[in-house]
Structures are given as structure tokens and as C-alpha cells.
Scaffold this motif. Structure first.
Motif, PDB file in Angstrom:
ATOM      1  N   GLN A 259      68.500  -7.542  35.995  1.00  0.00           N
ATOM      2  CA  GLN A 259      69.608  -7.608  36.951  1.00  0.00           C
ATOM      3  C   GLN A 259      70.065  -9.039  37.170  1.00  0.00           C
ATOM      4  OE1 GLN A 259      71.425  -5.171  38.305  1.00  0.00           O
ATOM      5  NE2 GLN A 259      70.226  -3.731  37.075  1.00  0.00           N
ATOM      6  N   ALA A 260      69.120  -9.979  37.220  1.00  0.00           N
ATOM      7  CA  ALA A 260      69.485 -11.391  37.380  1.00  0.00           C
ATOM      8  C   ALA A 260      70.303 -11.876  36.183  1.00  0.00           C
ATOM      9  CB  ALA A 260      68.220 -12.234  37.550  1.00  0.00           C
ATOM     10  N   ALA A 261      69.886 -11.468  34.971  1.00  0.00           N
ATOM     11  CA  ALA A 261      70.625 -11.863  33.773  1.00  0.00           C
ATOM     12  C   ALA A 261      72.023 -11.254  33.755  1.00  0.00           C
ATOM     13  CB  ALA A 261      69.842 -11.448  32.531  1.00  0.00           C
ATOM     14  N   LEU A 262      72.140 -10.029  34.278  1.00  0.00           N
ATOM     15  CA  LEU A 262      73.453  -9.358  34.320  1.00  0.00           C
ATOM     16  C   LEU A 262      74.401 -10.001  35.324  1.00  0.00           C
ATOM     17  CD1 LEU A 262      72.416  -5.597  34.147  1.00  0.00           C
ATOM     18  CD2 LEU A 262      73.812  -6.811  32.467  1.00  0.00           C
ATOM     19  N   THR A 263      73.840 -10.609  36.363  1.00  0.00           N
ATOM     20  CA  THR A 263      74.675 -11.160  37.438  1.00  0.00           C
ATOM     21  C   THR A 263      74.892 -12.658  37.315  1.00  0.00           C
ATOM     22  OG1 THR A 263      72.669 -11.276  38.827  1.00  0.00           O
ATOM     23  CG2 THR A 263      74.099  -9.348  39.082  1.00  0.00           C
ATOM     24  N   GLY A 264      74.768 -13.195  36.091  1.00  0.00           N
ATOM     25  CA  GLY A 264      75.181 -14.573  35.865  1.00  0.00           C
ATOM     26  C   GLY A 264      74.082 -15.608  35.901  1.00  0.00           C
ATOM     27  N   HIS A 265      72.816 -15.212  35.789  1.00  0.00           N
ATOM     28  CA  HIS A 265      71.718 -16.163  35.789  1.00  0.00           C
ATOM     29  C   HIS A 265      71.064 -16.202  34.409  1.00  0.00           C
ATOM     30  CE1 HIS A 265      72.112 -14.416  39.872  1.00  0.00           C
ATOM     31  NE2 HIS A 265      71.953 -15.658  40.273  1.00  0.00           N
ATOM     32  N   LEU A 266      70.525 -17.360  34.056  1.00  0.00           N
ATOM     33  CA  LEU A 266      69.755 -17.481  32.826  1.00  0.00           C
ATOM     34  C   LEU A 266      68.288 -17.286  33.172  1.00  0.00           C
ATOM     35  CD1 LEU A 266      69.792 -18.146  29.780  1.00  0.00           C
ATOM     36  CD2 LEU A 266      69.362 -20.535  30.403  1.00  0.00           C
ATOM     37  N   VAL A 267      67.648 -16.289  32.560  1.00  0.00           N
ATOM     38  CA  VAL A 267      66.257 -15.952  32.858  1.00  0.00           C
ATOM     39  C   VAL A 267      65.415 -16.191  31.607  1.00  0.00           C
ATOM     40  CG1 VAL A 267      64.659 -14.155  33.605  1.00  0.00           C
ATOM     41  CG2 VAL A 267      66.992 -14.210  34.526  1.00  0.00           C
ATOM     42  N   LEU A 268      64.393 -17.033  31.736  1.00  0.00           N
ATOM     43  CA  LEU A 268      63.440 -17.280  30.657  1.00  0.00           C
ATOM     44  C   LEU A 268      62.098 -16.692  31.072  1.00  0.00           C
ATOM     45  CD1 LEU A 268      65.352 -20.041  30.985  1.00  0.00           C
ATOM     46  CD2 LEU A 268      64.034 -20.721  28.994  1.00  0.00           C
ATOM     47  N   THR A 269      61.476 -15.942  30.168  1.00  0.00           N
ATOM     48  CA  THR A 269      60.221 -15.283  30.537  1.00  0.00           C
ATOM     49  C   THR A 269      59.365 -15.043  29.310  1.00  0.00           C
ATOM     50  OG1 THR A 269      59.302 -13.420  31.792  1.00  0.00           O
ATOM     51  CG2 THR A 269      61.139 -12.942  30.301  1.00  0.00           C
ATOM     52  N   THR A 270      58.173 -14.471  29.535  1.00  0.00           N
ATOM     53  CA  THR A 270      57.269 -14.139  28.436  1.00  0.00           C
ATOM     54  C   THR A 270      56.859 -12.677  28.528  1.00  0.00           C
ATOM     55  OG1 THR A 270      55.181 -14.647  29.572  1.00  0.00           O
ATOM     56  CG2 THR A 270      56.335 -16.485  28.520  1.00  0.00           C
ATOM     57  N   LEU A 271      56.482 -12.124  27.378  1.00  0.00           N
ATOM     58  CA  LEU A 271      55.930 -10.773  27.274  1.00  0.00           C
ATOM     59  C   LEU A 271      54.785 -10.803  26.266  1.00  0.00           C
ATOM     60  CD1 LEU A 271      58.897  -8.204  27.132  1.00  0.00           C
ATOM     61  CD2 LEU A 271      57.055  -8.230  28.786  1.00  0.00           C
ATOM     62  N   HIS A 272      53.886  -9.851  26.375  1.00  0.00           N
ATOM     63  CA  HIS A 272      52.790  -9.753  25.413  1.00  0.00           C
ATOM     64  C   HIS A 272      53.111  -8.663  24.398  1.00  0.00           C
ATOM     65  CE1 HIS A 272      50.044 -12.535  27.331  1.00  0.00           C
ATOM     66  NE2 HIS A 272      50.302 -11.974  28.493  1.00  0.00           N
ATOM     67  N   THR A 273      53.613  -9.071  23.233  1.00  0.00           N
ATOM     68  CA  THR A 273      53.845  -8.147  22.121  1.00  0.00           C
ATOM     69  C   THR A 273      53.411  -8.821  20.826  1.00  0.00           C
ATOM     70  OG1 THR A 273      56.127  -8.897  21.756  1.00  0.00           O
ATOM     71  CG2 THR A 273      55.810  -7.056  23.274  1.00  0.00           C
ATOM     72  N   ASN A 274      53.269  -8.021  19.757  1.00  0.00           N
ATOM     73  CA  ASN A 274      52.781  -8.566  18.488  1.00  0.00           C
ATOM     74  C   ASN A 274      53.837  -9.375  17.749  1.00  0.00           C
ATOM     75  OD1 ASN A 274      50.138  -7.595  18.622  1.00  0.00           O
ATOM     76  ND2 ASN A 274      50.753  -5.578  17.862  1.00  0.00           N
ATOM     77  N   ASN A 275      55.089  -8.976  17.869  1.00  0.00           N
ATOM     78  CA  ASN A 275      56.154  -9.706  17.191  1.00  0.00           C
ATOM     79  C   ASN A 275      57.458  -9.532  17.963  1.00  0.00           C
ATOM     80  OD1 ASN A 275      57.392  -7.174  16.251  1.00  0.00           O
ATOM     81  ND2 ASN A 275      55.651  -7.077  14.836  1.00  0.00           N
ATOM     82  N   ALA A 276      58.516 -10.171  17.474  1.00  0.00           N
ATOM     83  CA  ALA A 276      59.782 -10.166  18.203  1.00  0.00           C
ATOM     84  C   ALA A 276      60.406  -8.772  18.250  1.00  0.00           C
ATOM     85  CB  ALA A 276      60.754 -11.164  17.561  1.00  0.00           C
ATOM     86  N   ALA A 277      60.364  -8.045  17.141  1.00  0.00           N
ATOM     87  CA  ALA A 277      61.012  -6.727  17.086  1.00  0.00           C
ATOM     88  C   ALA A 277      60.347  -5.733  18.037  1.00  0.00           C
ATOM     89  CB  ALA A 277      60.998  -6.194  15.656  1.00  0.00           C
ATOM     90  N   GLU A 278      59.019  -5.807  18.201  1.00  0.00           N
ATOM     91  CA  GLU A 278      58.316  -4.880  19.077  1.00  0.00           C
ATOM     92  C   GLU A 278      58.635  -5.106  20.556  1.00  0.00           C
ATOM     93  OE1 GLU A 278      54.134  -4.835  18.414  1.00  0.00           O
ATOM     94  OE2 GLU A 278      54.304  -4.217  16.312  1.00  0.00           O
ATOM     95  N   THR A 279      59.252  -6.233  20.881  1.00  0.00           N
ATOM     96  CA  THR A 279      59.583  -6.527  22.271  1.00  0.00           C
ATOM     97  C   THR A 279      60.536  -5.483  22.846  1.00  0.00           C
ATOM     98  OG1 THR A 279      59.307  -8.886  21.816  1.00  0.00           O
ATOM     99  CG2 THR A 279      60.511  -8.300  23.818  1.00  0.00           C
ATOM    100  N   ILE A 280      61.449  -4.994  22.033  1.00  0.00           N
ATOM    101  CA  ILE A 280      62.397  -3.985  22.514  1.00  0.00           C
ATOM    102  C   ILE A 280      61.657  -2.715  22.936  1.00  0.00           C
ATOM    103  CG2 ILE A 280      64.409  -2.593  21.924  1.00  0.00           C
ATOM    104  CD1 ILE A 280      64.941  -5.600  22.181  1.00  0.00           C
ATOM    105  N   GLY A 281      60.726  -2.248  22.088  1.00  0.00           N
ATOM    106  CA  GLY A 281      59.947  -1.064  22.434  1.00  0.00           C
ATOM    107  C   GLY A 281      59.105  -1.278  23.679  1.00  0.00           C
ATOM    108  N   ARG A 282      58.551  -2.476  23.830  1.00  0.00           N
ATOM    109  CA  ARG A 282      57.753  -2.788  25.008  1.00  0.00           C
ATOM    110  C   ARG A 282      58.605  -2.733  26.272  1.00  0.00           C
ATOM    111  NH1 ARG A 282      53.948  -2.402  28.389  1.00  0.00           N
ATOM    112  NH2 ARG A 282      53.267  -4.273  29.465  1.00  0.00           N
ATOM    113  N   MET A 283      59.830  -3.192  26.193  1.00  0.00           N
ATOM    114  CA  MET A 283      60.725  -3.142  27.358  1.00  0.00           C
ATOM    115  C   MET A 283      61.108  -1.703  27.683  1.00  0.00           C
ATOM    116  SD  MET A 283      63.023  -6.485  26.366  1.00  0.00           S
ATOM    117  CE  MET A 283      64.021  -6.629  27.826  1.00  0.00           C
TER     118      MET A 283
END
Length: 439
Positions: A259-283
Motif C-alpha cells: 500500500q505504501a508503494a502504491l501511494t507514492g512511497h519508495l519501499v526497500l525490504t528483504t524476503l527469505h526466498t531461494n532466488n528472485a523468481a520465487e519471490t513472487i510465489g512467496r508474496m
């Protein structure tokens, strides 16, 4: 090797002291100047700091307390203490960390402040009851080590250029993924240093705060009462431009970040996944709406750390047949590659490695990638969409670093083993320039 008798004398010549913070005041931690426990604790810290250790492990065993340092990501033996000395050493460490010394049956966490050779340092301490006593792990937090430039993390030039462009975006969601100890926080800190904190309101929520920015950036430490979602909701009422979230741990944190990213803010964060493509499934697993994810993702960076070949004892090296098979090195690659391996010397403590660099893969939020995510494409289709933008896997980046002699096949296989098993490999990265890292 025993750490008993001569450690006290060894440590007293060092400019080291433990610091206590009480009721807003700061004072040096007390203790008899010639106390054996005081000398041993000081020596453990100075030895760890002198050898660039990231963690100190104190593990109780039946007849001793084993001491190990994590150096360049690998645990190394640093000695042992007899039980009669171990009890006093653990007591002093618990006092320094603000823990209760009479509590031995419950886990405890704390923070240790110290000064060494004119530097202000801190450490995160964790103590847990084990079979033979209390096990303590201390994570050393060195502001100098965290003050790294983005260009020196080891990113290939095209990844560095694209990632820098992502960080300069006015709004959106930027994610760094990888397991614990893969350098995600260092990448985020280096990325924040690219931003103009004078004209933008930058806020961070972290657990823990590992590095204190000098000015214009507000940092909040997570506690039991100040959780990630609670702090993030409060931040949105603080007129932020950029929000760094240490980790998206739960659906609430992710929903607020989107929601913050949708409303005009830049959000930097981390997630625990094996690779970049798997991040979508994790979300998706964290209850995020697919169309929202597609609309806010600016870039997803996955990374691992590999050890660099020691520059003092490096020698030409020919990969074994198994290593060539695992990395899928063709006969032409084996002939052209500048493979190297360290033989072990005093400079690298006999390991053959000195320092670490990253292996990276970056997926950009291009139109094709967003469309694939929004339409619920499979993992292979998402990777295919990423390939169209020049995406290379961590394995391929690691192969380039192996061929250039920066690290060894064994290190890359250890870091990205799952990709070595089943990921399709492109030959494109073999022409990639040398990584921007310092050996």
C-alpha cells in the motif's frame, strides 16, 4: 588450544573496553583489572575483531566451553575454556549484554557496546539453555564494515547500473532476497547511501539496527511492543519519501508495504526466498494480491556470498570433473578460464580464502514481467520474461567469477547448490566484465 592462562596478559595491552548504558548515561564496565574472566572476555573480543570475525560462538560441552569464530562465513575453532573459567566468562558477558545472570532456564537477548582502538562497536548477544549449560552467540556489528559502497559489493556492471536505477525511482517496491547471512542488509544500507537524505524523508525499521546513519535518516528498532506493522503504519503518518523495512515477516507487513508503494512511497525490504523468481510465489503465499504485486514491484535482487581466493597464496587451478559437471563448464570454458585456488598461508589463516563478494541475480519490473505476474504465469514463464530483459541467475554470475579467478567452483556450488542442480544455464554471462569487488 586453551584460552585460559595467558589470555589475560595478552588482552591488557589492547585498547579495548566494554561499555554499559544505564539510564541514559554511558560508563565503562567494571571488573577487577587483573581478573582472569575480564582478561579472557577482552581477549575473545579482540581476537575476533582482529581476525574480522562476524560472530562469536560459545558452546558448552561436557568438559569444556568451546569457542568458535565465524570468519568469511565459515566457523573456525578459536580455543576452549575449562568449566570453572567458563561460568565466570558467561556471567561477565551476560552482565555486559544487560541479561539477568540468575536466569539460566529461559532464552535471553541483549546488546553489548564496546570500544576498540578508538572505534565504537556493538554486538547482538543471544543466550539459550543447552544440554551442558548456556550457549551464547554474539553477532559483531561494525559500522565501518557496514559502510560499504554499492560498487564494491561485487555486482556485474549491468546489474549495478540497473539496480542503481531502481533505487532512484520515486516510488515502488524493491526487494532483496536470500538466506540469513547473505549480505542483504549491507546491500540495502549501500543503496540508501545513494539517496539524497537532505531533500527526502528517509525512515527505517530494523531488527536490529546494525549501522547508525550519520544524519537525516530516522531509524527505529523493533521490539515486542514496536512490531514491524505497527512502526510501518506510524511511518505512513510521518510524511515519508523512502521507507526501508528490515524484513517482511508476515502478511500485515507485506500488505502495508504494498500500500505504501502504491501511494507514492519508495519501499526497500528483504524476503527469505531461494532466488528472485520465487519471490513472487512467496508474496502470493503471504496473501498479497497478484495484480497489486505486478503493479508495485520495481526490482527483485537475489544474492549469496562467496569467499574470494586469497591474493597472497593464489595458484592456477584445474577444476575437477565433478566441479565441471556441477557448474556445466564446457571444454572451451575449461580451456579459456583463469581458474585459481589458494594454497593456504598466514594471511588467510590457512584457508586459501580472504574476504567475500556477492553473486547476484536481478529481475526488473518491466512491462513483460509485470504482465506475466498479473496473468498468473508459471515459474518458467516468469523466468522466460526475465530472460528477455537480460536476466542471469546467481549460478551464471558465479560461473563468471570462477572463470575470472575470483573464487572457486566449490564456493559457488556451496552457495547456489539448488540452482546448480536444476536451473537452465545460459552462456551469456561468460562474456560479462569482472565484478566490481575488491579482493
Amino acid at each position: 588450544m586453551s584460552l585460559g592462562g595467558n589470555l589475560g596478559a595478552q588482552a591488557f595491552g589492547k585498547r579495548f573496553r566494554l561499555i554499559l548504558r544505564e539510564s541514559g548515561s554511558v560508563r565503562e564496565m567494571g571488573g577487577e583489572e587483573m581478573s582472569l574472566a575480564v582478561g579472557i572476555v577482552d581477549s575473545i573480543f579482540t581476537n575476533a575483531l582482529d581476525t574480522d570475525a562476524s560472530d562469536i560462538h560459545l558452546q558448552p560441552e561436557r568438559n569444556q566451553l568451546r569457542i568458535r569464530f565465524r570468519q568469511d562465513g565459515v566457523l573456525q575453532d578459536a580455543g576452549q575454556l575449562p568449566p570453572e573459567q567458563a561460568a565466570n566468562v558467561l556471567t561477565r558477558l551476560k552482565l555486559a549484554a544487560g541479561m539477568r545472570i540468575d536466569e539460566t532456564r529461559e532464552p535471553q537477548d541483549g546488546r553489548i557496546d564496546m570500544e576498540y582502538a578508538g572505534r565504537r562497536l556493538s554486538a547482538r548477544a543471544s543466550c539459550v539453555p543447552a544440554l551442558n549449560g548456556e550457549k551464547m552467540v554474539i553477532r559483531l556489528l561494525d559500522p565501518v564494515a557496514m559502510r560499504v559502497e554499492l560498487a564494491k559489493l561485487g555486482m556485474p556492471e549491468d546489474v549495478l547500473k540497473n539496480w542503481s536505477r531502481c533505487v532512484q525511482m520515486p516510488y515502488g517496491l524493491i526487494i532483496v532476497t536470500g538466506p540469513t547471512g547473505s549480505g542483504k542488509t549491507s546491500t540495502l544500507y549501500a543503496s540508501l547511501n545513494l539517496l539524497d537524505s537532505k531533500t527526502r524523508n528517509i525512515v527505517t525499521v530494523e531488527d536490529p539496527v546494525e549501522y547508525e546513519f550519520e544524519k537525516n535518516i530516522a531509524q527505529v528498532q523493533v521490539t515486542e511492543r514496536l512490531t514491524f506493522p505497527k512502526v510501518m503504519r506510524t511511518f505512513l503518518r510521518q510524511d515519508p519519501d523512502v521507507m526501508m523495512v528490515g524484513e517482511m515477516r508476515d502478511p500485515d507487513s507485506l500488505a502495508i508495504g504494498i500500500q505504501a508503494a502504491l501511494t507514492g512511497h519508495l519501499v526497500l525490504t528483504t524476503l527469505h526466498t531461494n532466488n528472485a523468481a520465487e519471490t513472487i510465489g512467496r508474496m502470493m503465499d503471504m496473501k498479497a494480491e497478484r495484480y497489486l504485486v505486478a503493479s508495485v514491484v520495481v526490482g527483485i535482487l537475489a544474492q549469496r556470498l562467496v569467499r574470494l581466493v586469497c591474493p597472497k597464496c593464489r595458484q592456477p587451478y584445474k577444476p575437477t570433473k565433478d566441479e565441471a559437471t556441477m557448474l556445466r563448464l564446457s571444454p572451451d570454458m575449461l580451456e579459456r578460464g583463469r581458474f585459481a585456488k589458494g594454497t593456504g598461508c598466514e594471511h588467510c589463516r590457512g584457508t586459501g580464502y580472504k574476504g567475500r563478494t556477492g553473486v547476484f541475480e536481478l529481475i526488473l519490473g518491466t512491462h513483460g514481467f509485470r504482465q506475466a505476474v498479473a496473468l498468473g504465469a508459471s515459474m518458467s514463464d516468469i523466468v522466460a520474461a526475465a530472460r528477455e530483459q537480460g536476466y542471469r541467475t546467481m549460478l551464471e554470475d558465479g560461473m563468471a567469477k570462477v572463470l575470472n579467478g575470483w573464487t572457486t567452483p566449490d564456493e559457488v556450488i556451496r552457495a547456489v547448490y539448488t540452482q546448480a542442480i536444476d536451473a537452465p544455464v545460459s552462456t551469456e554471462p561468460l562474456a560479462a566484465p569482472l565484478p566490481n569487488a575488491e579482493a
